[in-house]
Write a protein that holds these residues in place. Structure first.
Motif, PDB file in Angstrom:
ATOM      1  N   THR A  45       5.880   6.718   9.756  1.00 11.18           N
ATOM      2  CA  THR A  45       5.230   6.354   8.959  1.00 11.18           C
ATOM      3  C   THR A  45       5.765   6.294   7.554  1.00 11.18           C
ATOM      4  N   LEU A  46       5.658   5.108   6.334  1.00  9.61           N
ATOM      5  CA  LEU A  46       6.403   5.282   5.691  1.00  9.61           C
ATOM      6  C   LEU A  46       4.955   5.427   4.696  1.00  9.61           C
ATOM      7  N   ARG A  47       5.809   5.399   3.507  1.00  9.51           N
ATOM      8  CA  ARG A  47       5.001   5.709   2.194  1.00  9.51           C
ATOM      9  C   ARG A  47       5.133   5.385   0.926  1.00  9.51           C
ATOM     10  N   VAL A  48       4.435   4.176   0.247  1.00 13.64           N
ATOM     11  CA  VAL A  48       5.142   3.200  -1.223  1.00 13.64           C
ATOM     12  C   VAL A  48       3.504   3.329  -1.837  1.00 13.64           C
ATOM     13  N   GLY A  49       3.485   4.475  -2.500  1.00 13.60           N
ATOM     14  CA  GLY A  49       3.016   4.305  -3.938  1.00 13.60           C
ATOM     15  C   GLY A  49       1.554   4.786  -3.057  1.00 13.60           C
ATOM     16  N   ASP A  50       0.408   4.425  -3.272  1.00 14.92           N
ATOM     17  CA  ASP A  50      -1.023   4.561  -2.987  1.00 14.92           C
ATOM     18  C   ASP A  50      -0.992   3.950  -1.177  1.00 14.92           C
ATOM     19  N   ALA A  82      -3.980   5.160   0.715  1.00 11.15           N
ATOM     20  CA  ALA A  82      -3.275   7.064   0.945  1.00 11.15           C
ATOM     21  C   ALA A  82      -5.951   7.285   0.846  1.00 11.15           C
ATOM     22  N   VAL A  83      -5.402   7.947   0.688  1.00  8.95           N
ATOM     23  CA  VAL A  83      -6.792   8.546   0.616  1.00  8.95           C
ATOM     24  C   VAL A  83      -6.937   9.631  -0.361  1.00  8.95           C
ATOM     25  N   PRO A  84      -7.729   9.994  -0.744  1.00  6.22           N
ATOM     26  CA  PRO A  84      -8.069  10.915  -1.797  1.00  6.22           C
ATOM     27  C   PRO A  84      -7.888  12.164  -1.756  1.00  6.22           C
ATOM     28  N   GLY A  85      -7.637  13.158  -2.818  1.00  3.29           N
ATOM     29  CA  GLY A  85      -7.446  14.464  -2.251  1.00  3.29           C
ATOM     30  C   GLY A  85      -6.305  15.327  -2.161  1.00  3.29           C
ATOM     31  N   THR A  86      -5.936  16.224  -1.265  1.00  3.47           N
ATOM     32  CA  THR A  86      -4.588  16.954  -0.886  1.00  3.47           C
ATOM     33  C   THR A  86      -4.961  17.561   0.447  1.00  3.47           C
ATOM     34  N   ALA A  87      -3.972  17.643   1.068  1.00  7.18           N
ATOM     35  CA  ALA A  87      -3.748  17.609   3.087  1.00  7.18           C
ATOM     36  C   ALA A  87      -4.675  19.964   2.994  1.00  7.18           C
ATOM     37  N   LEU A  88      -5.204  19.660   4.237  1.00 10.43           N
ATOM     38  CA  LEU A  88      -5.912  21.554   4.083  1.00 10.43           C
ATOM     39  C   LEU A  88      -5.077  21.747   4.110  1.00 10.43           C
ATOM     40  N   GLY A  89      -3.526  21.868   4.651  1.00 15.34           N
ATOM     41  CA  GLY A  89      -2.615  22.636   4.447  1.00 15.34           C
ATOM     42  C   GLY A  89      -1.625  22.364   5.746  1.00 15.34           C
ATOM     43  N   ARG A  90      -0.530  22.884   5.744  1.00 16.95           N
ATOM     44  CA  ARG A  90       0.368  22.813   6.972  1.00 16.95           C
ATOM     45  C   ARG A  90       0.674  23.998   7.558  1.00 16.95           C
ATOM     46  N   LEU A 130      -5.843  17.045  15.120  1.00 17.23           N
ATOM     47  CA  LEU A 130      -6.682  17.088  14.222  1.00 17.23           C
ATOM     48  C   LEU A 130      -5.611  18.938  12.929  1.00 17.23           C
ATOM     49  N   GLN A 131      -5.007  18.615  13.386  1.00 16.54           N
ATOM     50  CA  GLN A 131      -3.574  18.789  12.570  1.00 16.54           C
ATOM     51  C   GLN A 131      -4.059  19.102  11.062  1.00 16.54           C
ATOM     52  N   ILE A 132      -3.430  20.498  10.469  1.00 12.69           N
ATOM     53  CA  ILE A 132      -4.351  20.276   9.163  1.00 12.69           C
ATOM     54  C   ILE A 132      -4.431  19.671   8.163  1.00 12.69           C
ATOM     55  N   ALA A 133      -3.177  19.337   8.241  1.00 12.07           N
ATOM     56  CA  ALA A 133      -1.843  18.513   7.522  1.00 12.07           C
ATOM     57  C   ALA A 133      -3.094  16.646   7.863  1.00 12.07           C
ATOM     58  N   HIS A 134      -4.012  16.718   8.143  1.00  9.72           N
ATOM     59  CA  HIS A 134      -4.505  15.358   8.347  1.00  9.72           C
ATOM     60  C   HIS A 134      -5.515  14.750   8.154  1.00  9.72           C
ATOM     61  N   VAL A 135      -6.457  16.582   7.412  1.00  8.36           N
ATOM     62  CA  VAL A 135      -8.062  16.683   6.864  1.00  8.36           C
ATOM     63  C   VAL A 135      -7.402  17.016   5.342  1.00  8.36           C
ATOM     64  N   PHE A 136      -8.042  16.093   4.748  1.00  6.99           N
ATOM     65  CA  PHE A 136      -7.698  16.011   2.696  1.00  6.99           C
ATOM     66  C   PHE A 136      -9.191  15.730   2.782  1.00  6.99           C
ATOM     67  N   VAL A 137      -8.714  17.286   1.656  1.00  4.04           N
ATOM     68  CA  VAL A 137     -10.168  17.476   1.084  1.00  4.04           C
ATOM     69  C   VAL A 137     -10.124  17.776  -0.556  1.00  4.04           C
ATOM     70  N   ASP A 138     -10.769  17.568  -1.213  1.00  4.34           N
ATOM     71  CA  ASP A 138     -10.810  17.538  -2.554  1.00  4.34           C
ATOM     72  C   ASP A 138     -11.991  18.524  -3.050  1.00  4.34           C
ATOM     73  N   ARG A 139     -12.342  19.699  -3.866  1.00  3.42           N
ATOM     74  CA  ARG A 139     -13.120  19.909  -4.811  1.00  3.42           C
ATOM     75  C   ARG A 139     -14.486  20.353  -3.299  1.00  3.42           C
ATOM     76  N   ASP A 140     -13.394  21.299  -2.646  1.00 10.78           N
ATOM     77  CA  ASP A 140     -14.343  21.277  -0.850  1.00 10.78           C
ATOM     78  C   ASP A 140     -14.998  20.501  -0.667  1.00 10.78           C
ATOM     79  N   GLU A 141     -14.985  19.327  -0.692  1.00 14.86           N
ATOM     80  CA  GLU A 141     -15.694  18.513   0.148  1.00 14.86           C
ATOM     81  C   GLU A 141     -14.331  17.900   1.367  1.00 14.86           C
ATOM     82  N   VAL A 142     -14.647  16.806   1.961  1.00 17.42           N
ATOM     83  CA  VAL A 142     -13.861  16.687   2.633  1.00 17.42           C
ATOM     84  C   VAL A 142     -13.683  15.237   2.089  1.00 17.42           C
ATOM     85  N   THR A 143     -12.513  14.526   2.134  1.00 15.64           N
ATOM     86  CA  THR A 143     -12.437  12.930   1.607  1.00 15.64           C
ATOM     87  C   THR A 143     -11.827  12.585   2.625  1.00 15.64           C
TER      88      THR A 143
END
Length: 248
Positions: free
Chosen positions: A15-20, A61-69, A155-168
């Motif tokens: 998996t590669l990332r280029v911008g979004d 890319a989905v918004p927010g940040t990963a729940l963790g690693r 469903l690793q925590i790095a696969h769940v993205f959240v923003d302001r306590d909501e899953v994004t």
């Protein structure tokens, strides 16, 4: 011009990332088929499919940040962990997908796989035999009939993205299919047992915590050889081997 960054790469896929934009390249066409179909069916936020040309799949890319690693403390709030549990319950309550999925393989097949992996771990001196035996006893509780649900399957925590306590967004659906609900719950909380109560609160129904612990041991025992052979370190702090050492 955006730089190309490698998110993950091994002999099976990259998996590669280029911008979004995330570009996934997979030698197994079936995994890409599952990923696209699962995201279309899942009643939770998923990445937008930008284009597909086998063996590649482009996702926004989905918004927010990963729940963790795994192996790192999570900075996400208890409410964010609870939101992840609620999203998972919504997925598990959805109609079953039409394909079986790897996480839904029968307990006889899992028992045979567990036997082989435990033998490999001991024979190669990866872990002491008594530690493997103790975790195998814990893990065997998960080898029982279950009612299948629409499971994410990885469903690793790095696969769940959240923003302001909501899953994004929830990403990486290539292992999705019919599976054990507790496998998803255990994968989400692997190495982060301190957040299990938050996830279960968000999930909103009674959960057998002993079976969650059994899946922690089972997933870790089954994953060590694959991780080692694909360039990952299951002995990194907080990861699979630490999970096995903390099992009780």
């Amino acid at each position: 011009m955006d730089e190309v960054s490698v998110v993950v790469a091994h002999s099976e896929r990259a998996t590669l990332r280029v911008g979004d934009v995330f570009l996934k390249v997979d030698a197994d066409q079936a995994r890409l088929d599952v990923e696209v179909e699962a995201m279309a069916l899942a009643p939770v936020p998923t990445p937008e499919v930008l284009w597909r040309k086998p063996p590649a799949l482009a996702l926004a890319a989905v918004p927010g940040t990963a729940l963790g690693r795994l192996g790192e403390p999570s900075t996400a709030s208890p409410a964010a962990w609870a939101a992840a549990g609620a999203a998972l319950r919504k997925l598990h309550d959805a109609p079953l997908p039409p394909w079986p999925g790897r996480s839904g393989r029968g307990y006889d097949a899992l028992a045979a796989e567990l036997d082989g992996e435990c033998g490999w771990i001991v024979t190669n001196g990866v872990l002491p035999a008594d530690l493997v035996t103790r975790n195998r006893r814990v893990a065997e509780a998960a080898l029982r009939p279950w009612t299948p649900v629409f499971a994410h399957g990885d469903l690793q925590i790095a696969h769940v993205f959240v923003d302001r306590d909501e899953v994004t967004g929830i990403i990486d659906w290539s292992e999705a299919g019919r599976g054990d609900a507790l496998f998803d719950l255990a994968t989400l909380t692997l190495g982060h047992r301190e957040h299990l109560d938050d996830v279960v609160a968000g999930y909103g129904t009674a959960v057998d915590l002993d079976l969650i612990r059994a899946w922690w041991s089972l997933r870790s025992l089954l994953g060590i050889r694959w991780l080692a052979e694909h360039g990952f370190d299951p002995a990194a702090p907080g990861c699979e081997i630490d999970v096995l050492r903390s099992a009780r």
